[in-house]
Design a protein around this motif. Structure first.
Motif, mmCIF file in Angstrom:
data_model
loop_
_atom_site.group_PDB
_atom_site.id
_atom_site.type_symbol
_atom_site.label_atom_id
_atom_site.label_comp_id
_atom_site.label_asym_id
_atom_site.label_seq_id
_atom_site.Cartn_x
_atom_site.Cartn_y
_atom_site.Cartn_z
ATOM 1 N N ASP A 345 0.860 -1.190 0.000
ATOM 2 C CA ASP A 345 0.000 0.000 0.000
ATOM 3 C C ASP A 345 0.893 1.235 0.000
ATOM 4 O O ASP A 345 1.421 1.628 1.029
ATOM 5 C CB ASP A 345 -0.906 -0.029 1.235
ATOM 6 N N ASP A 346 1.073 1.837 -1.166
ATOM 7 C CA ASP A 346 1.971 2.981 -1.316
ATOM 8 C C ASP A 346 1.137 4.220 -1.642
ATOM 9 O O ASP A 346 0.666 4.392 -2.766
ATOM 10 C CB ASP A 346 2.989 2.715 -2.424
ATOM 11 N N ARG A 347 1.002 5.101 -0.650
ATOM 12 C CA ARG A 347 0.124 6.264 -0.823
ATOM 13 C C ARG A 347 0.714 7.341 -1.720
ATOM 14 O O ARG A 347 0.013 8.284 -2.104
ATOM 15 C CB ARG A 347 -0.214 6.870 0.543
ATOM 16 N N SER A 348 1.988 7.220 -2.091
ATOM 17 C CA SER A 348 2.546 8.194 -3.033
ATOM 18 C C SER A 348 1.977 8.006 -4.431
ATOM 19 O O SER A 348 2.161 8.858 -5.304
ATOM 20 C CB SER A 348 4.076 8.079 -3.083
ATOM 21 N N LEU A 349 1.270 6.902 -4.643
ATOM 22 C CA LEU A 349 0.664 6.637 -5.944
ATOM 23 C C LEU A 349 -0.756 7.188 -6.052
ATOM 24 O O LEU A 349 -1.406 6.992 -7.085
ATOM 25 C CB LEU A 349 0.648 5.124 -6.212
ATOM 26 N N CYS A 350 -1.219 7.870 -5.022
ATOM 27 C CA CYS A 350 -2.588 8.413 -5.083
ATOM 28 C C CYS A 350 -2.681 9.763 -4.376
ATOM 29 O O CYS A 350 -3.592 10.005 -3.583
ATOM 30 C CB CYS A 350 -3.595 7.438 -4.500
ATOM 31 N N CYS A 351 -1.726 10.643 -4.665
ATOM 32 C CA CYS A 351 -1.790 11.997 -4.115
ATOM 33 C C CYS A 351 -2.913 12.773 -4.808
ATOM 34 O O CYS A 351 -3.271 12.483 -5.953
ATOM 35 C CB CYS A 351 -0.469 12.727 -4.331
ATOM 36 N N GLY A 352 -3.409 13.778 -4.108
ATOM 37 C CA GLY A 352 -4.379 14.665 -4.730
ATOM 38 C C GLY A 352 -3.676 15.670 -5.622
ATOM 39 O O GLY A 352 -2.451 15.815 -5.604
ATOM 40 N N THR A 353 -4.448 16.363 -6.449
ATOM 41 C CA THR A 353 -3.878 17.431 -7.277
ATOM 42 C C THR A 353 -3.664 18.654 -6.393
ATOM 43 O O THR A 353 -4.030 18.641 -5.213
ATOM 44 C CB THR A 353 -4.802 17.735 -8.458
ATOM 45 N N PRO A 354 -3.059 19.727 -6.937
ATOM 46 C CA PRO A 354 -2.753 20.872 -6.063
ATOM 47 C C PRO A 354 -3.973 21.243 -5.218
ATOM 48 O O PRO A 354 -5.096 21.235 -5.727
ATOM 49 C CB PRO A 354 -2.400 21.973 -7.055
ATOM 50 N N THR A 355 -3.750 21.394 -3.899
ATOM 51 C CA THR A 355 -2.455 21.700 -3.316
ATOM 52 C C THR A 355 -1.748 20.507 -2.652
ATOM 53 O O THR A 355 -0.597 20.654 -2.205
ATOM 54 C CB THR A 355 -2.635 22.785 -2.233
ATOM 55 N N ASP A 356 -2.366 19.362 -2.603
ATOM 56 C CA ASP A 356 -1.803 18.202 -1.920
ATOM 57 C C ASP A 356 -0.438 17.820 -2.494
ATOM 58 O O ASP A 356 0.575 17.802 -1.770
ATOM 59 C CB ASP A 356 -2.771 17.022 -2.021
ATOM 60 N N ALA A 369 2.253 9.626 -8.361
ATOM 61 C CA ALA A 369 1.094 9.831 -9.230
ATOM 62 C C ALA A 369 0.071 10.687 -8.501
ATOM 63 O O ALA A 369 -0.066 10.605 -7.272
ATOM 64 C CB ALA A 369 0.473 8.496 -9.629
ATOM 65 N N SER A 370 -0.658 11.507 -9.274
ATOM 66 C CA SER A 370 -1.649 12.427 -8.689
ATOM 67 C C SER A 370 -2.936 12.392 -9.493
ATOM 68 O O SER A 370 -2.906 12.325 -10.732
ATOM 69 C CB SER A 370 -1.106 13.860 -8.653
ATOM 70 N N PHE A 371 -4.064 12.438 -8.789
ATOM 71 C CA PHE A 371 -5.382 12.518 -9.411
ATOM 72 C C PHE A 371 -6.387 12.933 -8.356
ATOM 73 O O PHE A 371 -6.052 13.033 -7.163
ATOM 74 C CB PHE A 371 -5.773 11.188 -10.065
ATOM 75 N N ASP A 372 -7.614 13.164 -8.766
ATOM 76 C CA ASP A 372 -8.681 13.569 -7.848
ATOM 77 C C ASP A 372 -9.638 12.399 -7.642
ATOM 78 O O ASP A 372 -10.172 11.849 -8.620
ATOM 79 C CB ASP A 372 -9.446 14.771 -8.429
ATOM 80 N N TRP A 373 -9.851 12.036 -6.378
ATOM 81 C CA TRP A 373 -10.746 10.922 -6.079
ATOM 82 C C TRP A 373 -12.160 11.197 -6.581
ATOM 83 O O TRP A 373 -12.847 10.281 -7.040
ATOM 84 C CB TRP A 373 -10.765 10.653 -4.577
ATOM 85 N N SER A 374 -12.574 12.444 -6.509
ATOM 86 C CA SER A 374 -13.947 12.778 -6.905
ATOM 87 C C SER A 374 -14.195 12.551 -8.388
ATOM 88 O O SER A 374 -15.336 12.347 -8.810
ATOM 89 C CB SER A 374 -14.255 14.239 -6.551
ATOM 90 N N CYS A 375 -13.132 12.554 -9.181
ATOM 91 C CA CYS A 375 -13.268 12.376 -10.638
ATOM 92 C C CYS A 375 -12.640 11.065 -11.121
ATOM 93 O O CYS A 375 -12.636 10.787 -12.324
ATOM 94 C CB CYS A 375 -12.612 13.540 -11.376
ATOM 95 N N SER A 376 -12.102 10.278 -10.198
ATOM 96 C CA SER A 376 -11.386 9.038 -10.551
ATOM 97 C C SER A 376 -10.222 9.317 -11.490
ATOM 98 O O SER A 376 -9.800 8.452 -12.257
ATOM 99 C CB SER A 376 -12.337 8.018 -11.178
ATOM 100 N N GLY A 377 -9.719 10.528 -11.473
ATOM 101 C CA GLY A 377 -8.609 10.963 -12.310
ATOM 102 C C GLY A 377 -8.421 12.451 -12.077
ATOM 103 O O GLY A 377 -9.043 13.028 -11.171
ATOM 104 N N VAL A 378 -7.590 13.083 -12.860
ATOM 105 C CA VAL A 378 -7.463 14.537 -12.756
ATOM 106 C C VAL A 378 -8.732 15.158 -13.331
ATOM 107 O O VAL A 378 -9.064 14.930 -14.500
ATOM 108 C CB VAL A 378 -6.219 15.044 -13.516
ATOM 109 N N CYS A 379 -9.438 15.889 -12.518
ATOM 110 C CA CYS A 379 -10.663 16.534 -12.993
ATOM 111 C C CYS A 379 -10.341 17.477 -14.149
ATOM 112 O O CYS A 379 -9.392 18.276 -14.062
ATOM 113 C CB CYS A 379 -11.330 17.313 -11.857
ATOM 114 N N LYS A 380 -11.100 17.355 -15.246
ATOM 115 C CA LYS A 380 -10.860 18.147 -16.456
ATOM 116 C C LYS A 380 -9.390 18.036 -16.862
ATOM 117 O O LYS A 380 -8.673 19.025 -17.034
ATOM 118 C CB LYS A 380 -11.234 19.606 -16.230
ATOM 119 N N SER A 381 -8.954 16.821 -17.043
ATOM 120 C CA SER A 381 -7.524 16.554 -17.247
ATOM 121 C C SER A 381 -6.958 17.244 -18.484
ATOM 122 O O SER A 381 -5.792 17.669 -18.473
ATOM 123 C CB SER A 381 -7.291 15.046 -17.336
ATOM 124 N N VAL A 382 -7.745 17.354 -19.561
ATOM 125 C CA VAL A 382 -7.230 17.987 -20.773
ATOM 126 C C VAL A 382 -6.813 19.424 -20.489
ATOM 127 O O VAL A 382 -5.762 19.883 -20.935
ATOM 128 C CB VAL A 382 -8.277 17.930 -21.896
#
Length: 404
Positions: A345-356, A369-382
């Protein structure tokens, strides 16, 4: 004359007798003395030899008693040394057998993959090489026909392009490909668009798989099987196309687990089993997980995770009998839950996007790796991938200066 005869002295009778016995008895006496002497001498020799032998044996016994404790200690040390050497030999043989079994399984999987390739894959040149390149890790970015802009946002940020992508493979042993199958009508407009994009960027891995949202578990299986048949890697990584990745940190993370034979690395979670129809992530086979309200077993979240070579080979060999649940990350976790696999279980693979991720990068601990849990990825990633890269990235040169 009469008186003269009467007066003549006679010889003494004892002298005559003695003279007669002397001749006989002297001989008997001499012979008897000889044999008696022989018997006495032999007896003395036997006693002398017996005494010498006993003294010799007694001396050797005493000497052996003195030496015995030392010999016991030496023999005990030799036995322990032999036991240790035997244990090392057994461990070496066990590793060799395990390695041979994995090679055999990989060869079988590669053969099956090569025989089962679709005409599309043959035409695009995707196939198994008998001499698979040995690399550090293979990263497959799962993508779809409609995700061209997502792919471009990744190419413009954390994924090297062109010659840098080739340099990454040659110098670091890191293979990165966008992973996609084919449409329901192979050779149609969707497939031709991917072929044109591949011609431009050379960064696709095409699968013998019909694309579809509800086929992600199957696609995951085929990705690992195809990647294992194409490259001999220490690790195989799956990542979604709306996740920001710091390649240097991913490499450093995986390098710490290189010596482990069966390892499954990711952000482990245990979400609820959703029995209600019509909701996102609905699990039709909810009843297999117990009563309503139960949770899934621990498994890595689907945005990004890595598995070691032996596990990828296991999936490849056993693909026909591995059950696929509705959710791809649950399916993968179920394939390992009954095996001797280390879950990391490596939490560095599921950091939040800024500011986390930004705070962690400023503290000298960039996220893998970074993404938003609420969007299951980077919200509005493009639109936001560039921002996340600027604020949370490890630096464009980090991957080249990181030693694995």
């Amino acid at each position: 004359m009469g008186p003269m005869l009467r007066n003549r002295p006679l010889p003494p009778p004892h002298k005559a007798a003695a003279s007669g016995l002397s001749t006989r008895w002297v001989c008997f006496f001499c012979i008897g003395s000889f044999f008696l002497g022989v018997l006495v001498v032999n007896r003395l020799w036997a006693i002398s030899d017996s005494v010498e032998i006993n003294e010799t044996l007694s001396g050797e016994t005493q000497q052996s008693r003195k030496v015995q404790p030392v010999e016991d200690m030496v023999e005990t040390g030799d036995i322990l040394s032999q036991v240790s050497q035997t244990h090392n030999v057994i461990m070496t043989l066990d590793k060799s057998i395990s390695s041979l079994e994995m090679r055999l399984s990989a060869a079988r999987a590669s053969k099956a993959y090569n025989e089962d390739r679709s005409p599309l894959l043959k035409e695009t040149g995707i196939g198994h090489s008998r001499n698979r390149p040995k690399v550090f890790f293979v990263m497959g970015i799962i993508t779809a026909f409609s995700s061209r802009k997502r792919r471009d946002s990744i190419r413009d940020t954390w994924l090297p392009k062109g010659e840098d992508l080739k340099k990454l493979e040659k110098e670091k042993g890191i293979i990165i490909r966008f992973v996609i199958g084919h449409s329901a009508t192979p050779g149609g407009v969707l497939d031709r668009a991917i072929e044109a994009e591949e011609e431009q960027h050379k960064d696709f891995l095409r699968l013998n798989h019909v694309e579809g949202y509800h086929e992600l578990s199957s696609k995951t299986q085929i990705f690992f099987s195809t990647a294992a048949a194409t490259w001999d890697a220490d690790f195989y990584v799956k990542v979604d196309d709306d996740v920001h990745v710091n390649l240097g940190m991913v490499g450093s993370t995986l390098a710490r687990h290189r010596s482990k034979p069966r390892v499954y690395v990711g952000c482990m979670k245990s979400g609820p089993v959703l029995a209600q129809k019509g909701v996102k992530y609905h699990e039709p086979e909810y009843w297999k997980f117990g009563e309503e309200g139960n949770k899934y077993f621990r498994h890595a979240t689907g945005q990004i995770y890595a598995i070691s070579k032996n596990l990828a080979t296991y999936i490849s060999v056993n693909r026909p009998i591995l059950h696929r649940f509705a959710n791809e990350d649950v399916s993968l976790g179920s394939w390992f839950i009954g095996l001797d696999v280390e879950h990391v279980d490596d939490r560095s693979l599921c950091c939040g996007t800024p500011t986390d991720c930004e705070y962690k990068a400023q503290a000298g601990n960039p996220c893998a790796a970074s993404f938003d849990w609420s969007c299951s990825g980077v919200c509005k990633s493009v639109e936001r991938m560039e921002e996340v890269h600027q604020r949370c990235g490890e630096g464009d040169g980090a991957i080249w200066h990181t030693s694995f």
